[in-house]
Design an enzyme around this catalytic site. Structure first.
Site, PDB file in Angstrom:
ATOM      1  N   CYS A 359      45.825 -16.711  15.438  1.00  0.00           N
ATOM      2  CA  CYS A 359      45.483 -17.188  14.096  1.00  0.00           C
ATOM      3  C   CYS A 359      43.975 -17.264  13.940  1.00  0.00           C
ATOM      4  CB  CYS A 359      46.124 -18.567  13.890  1.00  0.00           C
ATOM      5  SG  CYS A 359      45.625 -19.381  12.363  1.00  0.00           S
ATOM      6  N   CYS A 362      42.627 -20.288  12.042  1.00  0.00           N
ATOM      7  CA  CYS A 362      42.647 -21.545  12.806  1.00  0.00           C
ATOM      8  C   CYS A 362      41.494 -21.573  13.795  1.00  0.00           C
ATOM      9  CB  CYS A 362      43.937 -21.682  13.620  1.00  0.00           C
ATOM     10  SG  CYS A 362      45.436 -21.527  12.676  1.00  0.00           S
ATOM     11  N   ASP A 363      41.375 -20.510  14.574  1.00  0.00           N
ATOM     12  CA  ASP A 363      40.532 -20.578  15.768  1.00  0.00           C
ATOM     13  C   ASP A 363      39.238 -19.777  15.686  1.00  0.00           C
ATOM     14  OD1 ASP A 363      42.624 -22.060  16.767  1.00  0.00           O
ATOM     15  OD2 ASP A 363      43.641 -20.317  17.586  1.00  0.00           O
TER      16      ASP A 363
END
Ligand code: NAP
Length: 540
Positions: A359, A362-363
Protein backbone atom coordinates in the site's frame (compact mmCIF):
# COMPACT_ATOMS: atom_id res chain seq x y z
CA UNK A 1 -4.82 47.41 0.59
CA UNK A 2 -3.45 44.72 2.92
CA UNK A 3 -3.51 41.21 1.42
CA UNK A 4 -6.26 39.08 2.97
CA UNK A 5 -4.82 36.60 5.51
CA UNK A 6 -5.53 33.12 4.26
CA UNK A 7 -7.46 30.87 6.64
CA UNK A 8 -5.73 27.64 7.64
CA UNK A 9 -8.96 25.61 7.74
CA UNK A 10 -11.15 26.04 4.65
CA UNK A 11 -14.56 27.66 5.05
CA UNK A 12 -16.31 24.39 4.12
CA UNK A 13 -14.29 22.40 6.66
CA UNK A 14 -14.97 25.06 9.29
CA UNK A 15 -18.72 24.61 8.84
CA UNK A 16 -18.40 20.82 9.36
CA UNK A 17 -16.10 21.21 12.38
CA UNK A 18 -18.36 23.84 13.96
CA UNK A 19 -21.37 21.55 13.60
CA UNK A 20 -19.53 18.56 15.10
CA UNK A 21 -18.00 20.56 17.93
CA UNK A 22 -21.45 21.92 18.85
CA UNK A 23 -21.92 18.50 20.46
CA UNK A 24 -19.14 19.17 22.98
CA UNK A 25 -20.22 19.18 26.62
CA UNK A 26 -17.23 19.88 28.87
CA UNK A 27 -14.38 22.15 27.84
CA UNK A 28 -11.30 20.24 26.65
CA UNK A 29 -7.77 21.46 27.26
CA UNK A 30 -5.27 20.56 24.57
CA UNK A 31 -1.71 20.92 25.81
CA UNK A 32 0.59 21.47 22.85
CA UNK A 33 4.31 21.20 23.44
CA UNK A 34 5.95 23.04 20.58
CA UNK A 35 9.29 24.36 19.56
CA UNK A 36 10.26 27.18 17.22
CA UNK A 37 13.49 25.38 16.28
CA UNK A 38 12.77 21.69 15.63
CA UNK A 39 10.22 20.22 13.22
CA UNK A 40 9.23 23.75 12.24
CA UNK A 41 6.45 23.12 9.66
CA UNK A 42 4.75 20.57 11.90
CA UNK A 43 4.91 22.80 14.97
CA UNK A 44 3.55 25.64 12.88
CA UNK A 45 0.76 23.36 11.61
CA UNK A 46 -0.28 22.54 15.19
CA UNK A 47 -0.24 26.15 16.28
CA UNK A 48 -2.46 27.22 13.40
CA UNK A 49 -4.78 24.22 13.77
CA UNK A 50 -5.35 24.75 17.48
CA UNK A 51 -5.65 28.52 17.19
CA UNK A 52 -8.33 28.23 14.50
CA UNK A 53 -10.14 25.40 16.26
CA UNK A 54 -10.44 27.52 19.38
CA UNK A 55 -12.25 30.15 17.33
CA UNK A 56 -14.75 27.52 16.16
CA UNK A 57 -15.62 26.29 19.65
CA UNK A 58 -15.10 28.08 22.94
CA UNK A 59 -14.86 24.64 24.55
CA UNK A 60 -11.50 23.89 22.88
CA UNK A 61 -8.79 25.36 25.08
CA UNK A 62 -5.27 25.17 23.64
CA UNK A 63 -2.36 25.67 26.00
CA UNK A 64 0.99 26.17 24.26
CA UNK A 65 4.05 24.98 26.13
CA UNK A 66 7.73 24.98 25.32
CA UNK A 67 9.92 21.88 25.64
CA UNK A 68 11.43 21.82 29.13
CA UNK A 69 8.49 23.76 30.60
CA UNK A 70 6.94 22.56 33.87
CA UNK A 71 4.01 21.05 31.92
CA UNK A 72 6.32 19.29 29.43
CA UNK A 73 8.27 17.83 32.36
CA UNK A 74 5.10 16.86 34.22
CA UNK A 75 3.87 14.80 31.25
CA UNK A 76 7.33 13.59 30.25
CA UNK A 77 7.29 15.21 26.79
CA UNK A 78 10.57 15.57 24.96
CA UNK A 79 9.38 15.66 21.33
CA UNK A 80 7.69 18.44 19.43
CA UNK A 81 5.04 18.84 18.39
CA UNK A 82 3.19 16.72 20.94
CA UNK A 83 -0.48 17.25 21.71
CA UNK A 84 -2.19 15.98 24.84
CA UNK A 85 -5.97 15.81 24.90
CA UNK A 86 -7.44 16.78 28.29
CA UNK A 87 -4.36 15.42 30.10
CA UNK A 88 -5.70 15.80 33.61
CA UNK A 89 -8.43 13.25 32.85
CA UNK A 90 -7.10 11.14 29.98
CA UNK A 91 -3.77 9.81 28.74
CA UNK A 92 -4.17 10.56 25.00
CA UNK A 93 -1.09 11.76 23.20
CA UNK A 94 -0.46 12.69 19.56
CA UNK A 95 3.28 12.55 18.94
CA UNK A 96 3.63 14.48 15.69
CA UNK A 97 1.16 16.78 14.00
CA UNK A 98 -2.32 15.29 13.46
CA UNK A 99 -2.25 16.18 9.76
CA UNK A 100 -3.98 14.61 6.77
CA UNK A 101 -6.10 11.59 7.66
CA UNK A 102 -5.23 11.97 11.34
CA UNK A 103 -6.82 15.42 11.70
CA UNK A 104 -10.25 13.84 11.96
CA UNK A 105 -9.04 11.36 14.61
CA UNK A 106 -7.73 14.29 16.64
CA UNK A 107 -11.05 16.15 16.38
CA UNK A 108 -12.97 13.04 17.40
CA UNK A 109 -10.58 12.58 20.33
CA UNK A 110 -11.39 16.12 21.49
CA UNK A 111 -15.12 15.54 21.03
CA UNK A 112 -15.12 12.21 22.86
CA UNK A 113 -12.97 13.61 25.68
CA UNK A 114 -15.60 16.30 26.05
CA UNK A 115 -18.63 14.02 26.15
CA UNK A 116 -16.98 10.96 27.70
CA UNK A 117 -18.83 8.85 25.09
CA UNK A 118 -16.91 6.78 22.57
CA UNK A 119 -17.86 5.00 19.36
CA UNK A 120 -16.94 1.55 20.71
CA UNK A 121 -19.67 -1.08 20.55
CA UNK A 122 -21.48 -2.12 23.70
CA UNK A 123 -19.77 -5.51 23.48
CA UNK A 124 -16.30 -3.91 23.38
CA UNK A 125 -17.13 -1.67 26.32
CA UNK A 126 -18.32 -4.69 28.29
CA UNK A 127 -15.12 -6.61 27.45
CA UNK A 128 -12.94 -3.65 28.44
CA UNK A 129 -14.60 -3.43 31.83
CA UNK A 130 -12.78 -6.68 32.69
CA UNK A 131 -9.36 -5.01 32.31
CA UNK A 132 -7.52 -4.84 35.61
CA UNK A 133 -3.95 -3.92 34.62
CA UNK A 134 -2.42 -0.83 33.09
CA UNK A 135 -1.82 -0.83 29.34
CA UNK A 136 0.11 1.49 27.07
CA UNK A 137 -1.08 1.48 23.46
CA UNK A 138 1.09 2.92 20.71
CA UNK A 139 -0.30 3.28 17.18
CA UNK A 140 2.15 4.21 14.40
CA UNK A 141 0.44 6.17 11.63
CA UNK A 142 1.15 8.30 8.57
CA UNK A 143 -0.90 11.26 7.29
CA UNK A 144 -1.80 9.54 4.02
CA UNK A 145 -2.69 6.09 5.35
CA UNK A 146 -6.40 5.35 4.84
CA UNK A 147 -6.40 2.54 7.43
CA UNK A 148 -4.73 4.55 10.20
CA UNK A 149 -7.53 6.84 11.43
CA UNK A 150 -9.79 3.89 12.27
CA UNK A 151 -7.03 2.13 14.22
CA UNK A 152 -6.02 5.34 15.99
CA UNK A 153 -9.66 6.08 16.80
CA UNK A 154 -10.11 2.67 18.46
CA UNK A 155 -7.02 3.32 20.59
CA UNK A 156 -8.30 6.76 21.63
CA UNK A 157 -11.70 5.24 22.50
CA UNK A 158 -9.99 2.65 24.71
CA UNK A 159 -8.10 5.41 26.57
CA UNK A 160 -11.38 7.22 27.21
CA UNK A 161 -13.31 4.12 28.28
CA UNK A 162 -10.59 3.01 30.74
CA UNK A 163 -9.02 6.30 31.58
CA UNK A 164 -7.23 5.08 34.72
CA UNK A 165 -5.66 2.07 33.04
CA UNK A 166 -5.10 2.77 29.34
CA UNK A 167 -2.72 5.34 27.91
CA UNK A 168 -2.70 5.86 24.13
CA UNK A 169 -0.05 7.43 21.93
CA UNK A 170 -0.57 8.08 18.22
CA UNK A 171 2.87 8.39 16.62
CA UNK A 172 3.39 9.93 13.19
CA UNK A 173 6.24 7.95 11.61
CA UNK A 174 7.67 10.52 9.24
CA UNK A 175 8.21 13.12 11.96
CA UNK A 176 9.46 10.48 14.38
CA UNK A 177 11.66 8.31 12.20
CA UNK A 178 13.89 7.38 15.12
CA UNK A 179 10.90 5.96 17.02
CA UNK A 180 9.71 4.13 13.91
CA UNK A 181 13.21 2.65 13.59
CA UNK A 182 13.36 1.72 17.27
CA UNK A 183 10.04 -0.17 16.94
CA UNK A 184 10.74 -1.45 13.40
CA UNK A 185 7.51 0.25 12.36
CA UNK A 186 7.98 0.84 8.64
CA UNK A 187 4.39 0.14 7.66
CA UNK A 188 1.25 1.60 9.13
CA UNK A 189 -0.91 1.20 11.06
CA UNK A 190 1.07 -0.83 13.58
CA UNK A 191 -0.10 -1.36 17.13
CA UNK A 192 2.14 -1.99 20.13
CA UNK A 193 0.75 -2.82 23.53
CA UNK A 194 3.18 -2.36 26.39
CA UNK A 195 5.88 -2.05 23.71
CA UNK A 196 5.16 -5.43 22.08
CA UNK A 197 3.86 -5.59 18.52
CA UNK A 198 0.32 -6.97 18.51
CA UNK A 199 -1.03 -5.90 15.13
CA UNK A 200 0.21 -5.11 11.67
CA UNK A 201 -2.49 -3.38 9.62
CA UNK A 202 -5.99 -2.40 10.65
CA UNK A 203 -7.65 -4.87 12.96
CA UNK A 204 -11.34 -5.47 13.61
CA UNK A 205 -12.54 -3.69 16.75
CA UNK A 206 -13.13 -6.84 18.79
CA UNK A 207 -9.69 -8.24 17.93
CA UNK A 208 -8.04 -5.01 19.08
CA UNK A 209 -10.03 -5.01 22.35
CA UNK A 210 -8.96 -8.60 23.05
CA UNK A 211 -5.36 -7.57 22.37
CA UNK A 212 -5.65 -4.86 24.99
CA UNK A 213 -7.03 -7.40 27.46
CA UNK A 214 -4.34 -10.00 26.79
CA UNK A 215 -1.49 -7.63 25.78
CA UNK A 216 -0.73 -10.14 23.01
CA UNK A 217 -1.66 -10.72 19.36
CA UNK A 218 -5.11 -12.26 18.83
CA UNK A 219 -6.17 -13.92 15.57
CA UNK A 220 -9.95 -13.73 15.80
CA UNK A 221 -12.68 -13.34 18.35
CA UNK A 222 -15.71 -15.47 19.03
CA UNK A 223 -19.22 -14.11 19.24
CA UNK A 224 -20.56 -14.63 22.73
CA UNK A 225 -23.84 -12.70 22.60
CA UNK A 226 -27.37 -14.04 22.33
CA UNK A 227 -30.36 -12.98 20.26
CA UNK A 228 -30.34 -11.88 16.66
CA UNK A 229 -31.32 -9.01 14.47
CA UNK A 230 -33.73 -9.70 11.62
CA UNK A 231 -32.67 -8.32 8.24
CA UNK A 232 -33.81 -8.79 4.66
CA UNK A 233 -30.28 -8.52 3.35
CA UNK A 234 -26.81 -8.76 4.85
CA UNK A 235 -24.06 -7.36 2.64
CA UNK A 236 -20.55 -8.54 3.47
CA UNK A 237 -17.95 -5.97 2.44
CA UNK A 238 -18.13 -2.17 2.21
CA UNK A 239 -16.31 -1.51 -1.06
CA UNK A 240 -17.98 0.18 -4.06
CA UNK A 241 -20.14 -2.90 -4.88
CA UNK A 242 -21.37 -3.41 -1.31
CA UNK A 243 -22.15 0.24 -0.67
CA UNK A 244 -24.01 0.67 -3.94
CA UNK A 245 -26.00 -2.51 -3.38
CA UNK A 246 -26.99 -1.34 0.09
CA UNK A 247 -28.20 2.01 -1.25
CA UNK A 248 -30.34 0.30 -3.91
CA UNK A 249 -31.58 -2.36 -1.48
CA UNK A 250 -32.70 0.10 1.20
CA UNK A 251 -34.32 2.35 -1.38
CA UNK A 252 -36.41 -0.57 -2.58
CA UNK A 253 -37.49 -1.21 0.99
CA UNK A 254 -35.20 -4.05 2.11
CA UNK A 255 -33.87 -3.85 5.66
CA UNK A 256 -30.14 -4.04 5.02
CA UNK A 257 -26.89 -3.99 6.95
CA UNK A 258 -23.35 -3.81 5.57
CA UNK A 259 -20.69 -5.64 7.59
CA UNK A 260 -17.05 -4.68 6.99
CA UNK A 261 -14.17 -6.19 8.94
CA UNK A 262 -11.67 -3.48 7.97
CA UNK A 263 -12.64 0.01 6.99
CA UNK A 264 -15.01 1.32 4.37
CA UNK A 265 -13.76 1.48 0.82
CA UNK A 266 -11.97 -1.79 0.14
CA UNK A 267 -9.06 -1.66 -2.30
CA UNK A 268 -10.20 1.71 -3.70
CA UNK A 269 -9.60 3.40 -0.33
CA UNK A 270 -5.91 2.56 -0.59
CA UNK A 271 -5.61 3.59 -4.25
CA UNK A 272 -3.74 6.90 -4.19
CA UNK A 273 -5.45 8.29 -7.29
CA UNK A 274 -8.42 6.96 -9.25
CA UNK A 275 -8.45 8.11 -12.84
CA UNK A 276 -11.58 8.48 -14.94
CA UNK A 277 -14.32 7.41 -12.59
CA UNK A 278 -17.15 9.16 -14.47
CA UNK A 279 -17.65 12.60 -13.02
CA UNK A 280 -14.02 12.85 -11.91
CA UNK A 281 -10.98 13.03 -14.16
CA UNK A 282 -8.81 12.33 -11.12
CA UNK A 283 -9.81 11.77 -7.51
CA UNK A 284 -8.13 10.28 -4.45
CA UNK A 285 -9.39 6.74 -3.81
CA UNK A 286 -10.05 7.47 -0.13
CA UNK A 287 -11.93 10.67 -1.00
CA UNK A 288 -14.14 8.87 -3.51
CA UNK A 289 -14.95 6.13 -0.99
CA UNK A 290 -15.64 8.67 1.77
CA UNK A 291 -18.15 10.32 -0.57
CA UNK A 292 -19.79 6.98 -1.39
CA UNK A 293 -19.94 6.09 2.31
CA UNK A 294 -21.50 9.45 3.22
CA UNK A 295 -24.20 8.81 0.65
CA UNK A 296 -24.77 5.18 1.71
CA UNK A 297 -25.02 6.09 5.40
CA UNK A 298 -28.09 8.21 4.59
CA UNK A 299 -29.90 4.96 3.74
CA UNK A 300 -28.25 2.01 5.41
CA UNK A 301 -26.31 0.83 8.43
CA UNK A 302 -22.60 0.20 7.83
CA UNK A 303 -20.74 -1.66 10.57
CA UNK A 304 -17.00 -1.02 10.27
CA UNK A 305 -14.50 -3.20 12.14
CA UNK A 306 -17.05 -6.03 12.48
CA UNK A 307 -15.97 -9.42 11.19
CA UNK A 308 -18.24 -12.18 9.87
CA UNK A 309 -17.16 -15.31 11.73
CA UNK A 310 -19.74 -17.82 10.61
CA UNK A 311 -22.53 -18.22 8.06
CA UNK A 312 -25.23 -20.83 8.07
CA UNK A 313 -28.27 -21.54 5.93
CA UNK A 314 -31.34 -23.23 7.37
CA UNK A 315 -34.47 -23.54 5.25
CA UNK A 316 -34.76 -20.16 3.54
CA UNK A 317 -33.02 -18.14 6.22
CA UNK A 318 -29.36 -17.33 6.79
CA UNK A 319 -27.75 -16.82 10.16
CA UNK A 320 -24.75 -14.52 10.05
CA UNK A 321 -22.63 -14.51 13.21
CA UNK A 322 -20.17 -11.68 13.46
CA UNK A 323 -17.66 -10.59 16.07
CA UNK A 324 -20.35 -8.30 17.46
CA UNK A 325 -23.82 -9.66 16.76
CA UNK A 326 -25.94 -12.30 15.12
CA UNK A 327 -28.25 -11.54 12.21
CA UNK A 328 -30.86 -13.49 10.31
CA UNK A 329 -31.34 -12.60 6.67
CA UNK A 330 -33.43 -13.66 3.70
CA UNK A 331 -30.49 -13.00 1.36
CA UNK A 332 -26.74 -12.60 1.50
CA UNK A 333 -24.64 -10.50 -0.83
CA UNK A 334 -20.91 -11.22 -0.87
CA UNK A 335 -18.85 -8.23 -1.97
CA UNK A 336 -15.69 -9.32 -0.19
CA UNK A 337 -13.41 -8.21 -3.03
CA UNK A 338 -9.85 -9.29 -3.33
CA UNK A 339 -6.59 -8.98 -1.43
CA UNK A 340 -3.11 -8.18 -2.65
CA UNK A 341 -1.31 -11.03 -4.37
CA UNK A 342 1.97 -12.00 -2.74
CA UNK A 343 5.23 -12.51 -4.62
CA UNK A 344 5.95 -15.67 -2.66
CA UNK A 345 9.70 -15.14 -2.54
CA UNK A 346 12.10 -15.54 0.40
CA UNK A 347 12.16 -12.43 2.60
CA UNK A 348 8.68 -11.18 1.61
CA UNK A 349 6.91 -12.21 4.81
CA UNK A 350 9.92 -11.59 7.01
CA UNK A 351 10.26 -7.97 5.86
CA UNK A 352 6.56 -7.10 5.67
CA UNK A 353 6.25 -3.88 7.64
CA UNK A 354 10.05 -3.50 7.51
CA UNK A 355 10.27 -2.25 3.95
CA UNK A 356 7.90 -4.62 2.12
CA UNK A 357 4.51 -3.02 1.53
CA UNK A 358 1.31 -3.56 -0.45
CA UNK A 359 0.00 0.00 0.00
CA UNK A 360 1.87 3.03 -1.29
CA UNK A 361 -0.54 5.55 0.20
CA UNK A 362 -0.08 3.93 3.64
CA UNK A 363 3.65 3.45 3.69
CA UNK A 364 5.11 5.60 0.90
CA UNK A 365 5.42 8.57 3.22
CA UNK A 366 8.28 6.94 5.09
CA UNK A 367 10.41 6.80 1.97
CA UNK A 368 9.67 10.30 0.78
CA UNK A 369 13.04 11.92 1.25
CA UNK A 370 14.67 10.34 -1.75
CA UNK A 371 14.83 6.79 -0.41
CA UNK A 372 15.12 4.15 -3.10
CA UNK A 373 12.26 1.74 -3.65
CA UNK A 374 10.99 -0.58 -6.34
CA UNK A 375 7.40 -1.16 -7.36
CA UNK A 376 6.91 -4.69 -8.66
CA UNK A 377 4.27 -5.21 -11.38
CA UNK A 378 3.20 -3.96 -14.77
CA UNK A 379 -0.51 -3.19 -14.40
CA UNK A 380 -2.52 -0.08 -13.53
CA UNK A 381 -1.85 -0.48 -9.82
CA UNK A 382 1.93 -0.62 -10.26
CA UNK A 383 1.84 2.45 -12.52
CA UNK A 384 -0.49 4.42 -10.21
CA UNK A 385 1.58 3.59 -7.14
CA UNK A 386 4.88 4.43 -8.84
CA UNK A 387 3.50 7.81 -9.93
CA UNK A 388 2.25 8.51 -6.42
CA UNK A 389 5.59 7.59 -4.85
CA UNK A 390 7.53 9.73 -7.33
CA UNK A 391 5.18 12.61 -6.65
CA UNK A 392 5.88 12.57 -2.89
CA UNK A 393 9.65 12.49 -3.44
CA UNK A 394 10.56 8.80 -3.43
CA UNK A 395 13.29 7.49 -5.74
CA UNK A 396 11.20 4.83 -7.48
CA UNK A 397 11.91 2.20 -10.14
CA UNK A 398 9.38 -0.23 -11.62
CA UNK A 399 10.46 -3.85 -11.86
CA UNK A 400 8.42 -5.84 -14.37
CA UNK A 401 8.75 -9.43 -15.51
CA UNK A 402 7.96 -8.71 -19.17
CA UNK A 403 9.08 -6.18 -21.79
CA UNK A 404 5.76 -4.36 -22.01
CA UNK A 405 3.40 -2.98 -19.39
CA UNK A 406 -0.25 -3.89 -19.26
CA UNK A 407 -1.09 -0.54 -17.62
CA UNK A 408 -3.26 1.86 -19.66
CA UNK A 409 -1.35 3.88 -22.26
CA UNK A 410 -2.31 7.09 -20.52
CA UNK A 411 -0.55 5.91 -17.34
CA UNK A 412 2.45 4.65 -19.33
CA UNK A 413 2.79 8.11 -20.83
CA UNK A 414 2.76 9.65 -17.35
CA UNK A 415 5.49 7.23 -16.23
CA UNK A 416 7.66 8.37 -19.13
CA UNK A 417 6.93 12.05 -18.45
CA UNK A 418 7.93 11.58 -14.82
CA UNK A 419 11.14 9.77 -15.90
CA UNK A 420 10.33 6.71 -13.79
CA UNK A 421 12.82 4.01 -14.78
CA UNK A 422 11.57 0.53 -15.59
CA UNK A 423 13.66 -2.62 -15.23
CA UNK A 424 12.28 -4.91 -17.95
CA UNK A 425 12.27 -8.71 -17.95
CA UNK A 426 13.19 -8.72 -14.29
CA UNK A 427 11.78 -11.01 -11.63
CA UNK A 428 12.29 -10.52 -7.92
CA UNK A 429 13.73 -13.75 -6.55
CA UNK A 430 14.53 -12.72 -3.00
CA UNK A 431 14.17 -9.76 -0.66
CA UNK A 432 17.16 -9.23 1.60
CA UNK A 433 17.90 -7.15 4.63
CA UNK A 434 18.90 -7.00 8.24
CA UNK A 435 16.48 -5.16 10.49
CA UNK A 436 14.94 -3.61 7.35
CA UNK A 437 15.03 -4.25 3.63
CA UNK A 438 18.40 -3.46 2.08
CA UNK A 439 18.05 -4.97 -1.38
CA UNK A 440 16.56 -7.48 -3.79
CA UNK A 441 17.91 -10.29 -5.90
CA UNK A 442 16.65 -9.99 -9.49
CA UNK A 443 16.68 -12.53 -12.28
CA UNK A 444 16.73 -11.48 -15.90
CA UNK A 445 14.08 -13.76 -17.43
CA UNK A 446 15.68 -13.47 -20.87
CA UNK A 447 19.10 -14.90 -19.94
CA UNK A 448 18.54 -16.17 -16.36
CA UNK A 449 21.39 -14.06 -15.00
CA UNK A 450 20.96 -12.72 -11.49
CA UNK A 451 21.93 -9.40 -9.98
CA UNK A 452 21.34 -7.52 -6.75
CA UNK A 453 19.81 -4.11 -6.40
CA UNK A 454 20.20 -1.96 -3.31
CA UNK A 455 16.78 -0.63 -2.19
CA UNK A 456 15.12 0.58 1.02
CA UNK A 457 11.65 -0.59 0.13
CA UNK A 458 9.67 -3.00 -2.05
CA UNK A 459 6.10 -2.14 -3.05
CA UNK A 460 4.33 -5.20 -4.39
CA UNK A 461 1.58 -4.39 -6.94
CA UNK A 462 1.06 -7.60 -8.85
CA UNK A 463 -2.72 -7.85 -8.80
CA UNK A 464 -5.15 -9.46 -6.43
CA UNK A 465 -6.47 -12.82 -5.26
CA UNK A 466 -10.15 -13.22 -4.39
CA UNK A 467 -11.23 -13.09 -0.72
CA UNK A 468 -13.49 -16.11 -1.05
CA UNK A 469 -13.26 -17.83 2.37
CA UNK A 470 -16.89 -17.13 3.34
CA UNK A 471 -18.13 -18.17 -0.09
CA UNK A 472 -16.26 -21.47 0.13
CA UNK A 473 -17.71 -22.05 3.61
CA UNK A 474 -21.22 -21.71 2.15
CA UNK A 475 -20.53 -24.08 -0.75
CA UNK A 476 -20.63 -21.29 -3.34
CA UNK A 477 -19.07 -22.35 -6.65
CA UNK A 478 -15.93 -20.55 -7.81
CA UNK A 479 -13.84 -20.66 -10.99
CA UNK A 480 -10.28 -22.04 -11.22
CA UNK A 481 -8.83 -18.81 -9.86
CA UNK A 482 -11.24 -18.73 -6.92
CA UNK A 483 -13.60 -16.02 -8.22
CA UNK A 484 -17.30 -16.59 -7.48
CA UNK A 485 -19.39 -17.74 -10.43
CA UNK A 486 -22.59 -15.72 -10.86
CA UNK A 487 -25.40 -15.55 -13.38
CA UNK A 488 -26.34 -12.29 -15.05
CA UNK A 489 -28.53 -11.31 -12.07
CA UNK A 490 -25.54 -11.96 -9.74
CA UNK A 491 -27.03 -15.10 -8.21
CA UNK A 492 -24.58 -17.79 -7.14
CA UNK A 493 -25.30 -21.54 -7.20
CA UNK A 494 -26.53 -21.31 -3.58
CA UNK A 495 -30.10 -20.02 -3.47
CA UNK A 496 -30.27 -16.70 -1.63
CA UNK A 497 -26.54 -16.01 -1.96
CA UNK A 498 -25.43 -13.32 -4.41
CA UNK A 499 -22.03 -11.83 -5.25
CA UNK A 500 -20.82 -8.62 -6.88
CA UNK A 501 -17.65 -6.63 -7.49
CA UNK A 502 -14.06 -7.89 -7.64
CA UNK A 503 -14.95 -11.19 -5.93
CA UNK A 504 -16.69 -12.20 -9.19
CA UNK A 505 -13.50 -11.63 -11.21
CA UNK A 506 -13.50 -10.20 -14.73
CA UNK A 507 -13.08 -6.50 -15.43
CA UNK A 508 -12.07 -5.04 -12.08
CA UNK A 509 -13.06 -1.41 -12.26
CA UNK A 510 -14.97 0.74 -9.79
CA UNK A 511 -17.62 1.50 -12.40
CA UNK A 512 -18.13 -2.21 -12.94
CA UNK A 513 -18.38 -2.85 -9.20
CA UNK A 514 -21.02 -0.17 -8.61
CA UNK A 515 -22.99 -1.40 -11.64
CA UNK A 516 -22.88 -4.96 -10.34
CA UNK A 517 -23.89 -3.83 -6.85
CA UNK A 518 -27.01 -2.09 -8.12
CA UNK A 519 -27.91 -5.01 -10.35
CA UNK A 520 -27.46 -7.54 -7.55
CA UNK A 521 -29.68 -5.48 -5.21
CA UNK A 522 -32.40 -5.32 -7.85
CA UNK A 523 -32.25 -9.09 -8.40
CA UNK A 524 -32.39 -9.73 -4.65
CA UNK A 525 -35.44 -7.50 -4.31
CA UNK A 526 -37.21 -9.31 -7.12
CA UNK A 527 -36.23 -12.76 -5.83
CA UNK A 528 -37.43 -12.06 -2.30
CA UNK A 529 -40.73 -10.73 -3.66
CA UNK A 530 -41.07 -13.63 -6.08
CA UNK A 531 -38.87 -16.56 -4.99
CA UNK A 532 -37.96 -18.30 -8.23
CA UNK A 533 -36.86 -21.39 -6.30
CA UNK A 534 -40.41 -21.74 -4.97
CA UNK A 535 -42.32 -20.76 -8.09
CA UNK A 536 -40.12 -22.94 -10.28
CA UNK A 537 -38.93 -20.03 -12.47
CA UNK A 538 -35.34 -20.86 -13.33
CA UNK A 539 -32.59 -18.33 -12.71
CA UNK A 540 -31.41 -16.91 -16.00
P1 NAP B 1 -3.24 -6.58 -13.04
O1 NAP B 1 -3.83 -5.71 -14.07
O2 NAP B 1 -3.70 -8.00 -12.91
O3 NAP B 1 -1.66 -6.57 -13.25
C1 NAP B 1 -0.82 -7.33 -12.43
C2 NAP B 1 0.61 -7.13 -12.92
O4 NAP B 1 1.48 -7.84 -12.04
C3 NAP B 1 0.85 -7.68 -14.34
O5 NAP B 1 1.68 -6.81 -15.03
C4 NAP B 1 1.51 -9.02 -14.08
O6 NAP B 1 2.47 -9.36 -15.04
C5 NAP B 1 2.26 -8.77 -12.79
N1 NAP B 1 2.40 -10.00 -12.01
C6 NAP B 1 1.43 -10.88 -11.63
N2 NAP B 1 1.95 -11.86 -10.87
C7 NAP B 1 3.28 -11.60 -10.76
C8 NAP B 1 4.36 -12.23 -10.10
N3 NAP B 1 4.18 -13.34 -9.38
N4 NAP B 1 5.59 -11.68 -10.21
C9 NAP B 1 5.78 -10.55 -10.92
N5 NAP B 1 4.80 -9.89 -11.57
C10 NAP B 1 3.56 -10.41 -11.48
O7 NAP B 1 -3.44 -5.99 -11.56
P2 NAP B 1 -3.53 -4.47 -11.08
O8 NAP B 1 -2.55 -3.61 -11.74
O9 NAP B 1 -3.49 -4.56 -9.59
O10 NAP B 1 -4.98 -4.02 -11.50
C11 NAP B 1 -6.13 -4.74 -11.05
C12 NAP B 1 -7.38 -4.09 -11.62
O11 NAP B 1 -7.60 -2.80 -11.02
C13 NAP B 1 -7.28 -3.87 -13.10
O12 NAP B 1 -8.53 -4.14 -13.68
C14 NAP B 1 -6.95 -2.41 -13.20
O13 NAP B 1 -7.36 -1.86 -14.41
C15 NAP B 1 -7.69 -1.80 -12.02
N6 NAP B 1 -7.07 -0.53 -11.59
C16 NAP B 1 -7.53 0.64 -12.14
C17 NAP B 1 -6.96 1.86 -11.78
C18 NAP B 1 -7.49 3.17 -12.35
O14 NAP B 1 -7.12 4.24 -11.94
N7 NAP B 1 -8.36 3.13 -13.33
C19 NAP B 1 -5.90 1.89 -10.87
C20 NAP B 1 -5.44 0.68 -10.35
C21 NAP B 1 -6.03 -0.53 -10.73
P3 NAP B 1 2.05 -9.79 -16.54
O15 NAP B 1 1.72 -8.51 -17.23
O16 NAP B 1 3.27 -10.48 -17.03
O17 NAP B 1 0.88 -10.70 -16.36
Amino acid sequence: MKPKKEAFISEDAKKVVKKEMAQMKKAVTVVAVMSAEQNKPFNEFCRKLLTELSTLSDKIKPVFEAPGSAAARKYGITRTPTLLVEPDRYAIRFTGAPAGEEARTFLLAVLMASTGNTVLSELSRERLSALKDKRNVKVFVSPTCPYCPQQALLAVCAAIEKKDLISTEIIEIHENKDLAKQYNAFSVPQVFIDDSLVGLGLQPEEVFIEEILTAAPVKATAYTGTGSTEMDLVVVGAGPAGLTAAIYAERSGMKTVVIEKGNIGGQVAITPVVENYPGFTRIGGKTLMDMMAQQAIQYTEIHEGEEVLDLEKKDDLFTVRTSRASYTAKALLLTTGAQSRKLGVPGETEFQGKGVSYCASCDGYFFKDGKKVIVVGGGNTAATEALYLKNIGVDVTIVHRRDTLRAELFLQKSLAEQHIPILWNAEVKEIRGGKFVTGVVLENVADQTTSTLTVDGVFVAIGYVPSNELAVKLGVATDDEGYIRVDKGHRTNVTGVYAAGDITGGFKQIVTAVGQGSLAATTIFEDIANPYWKTGTAAS
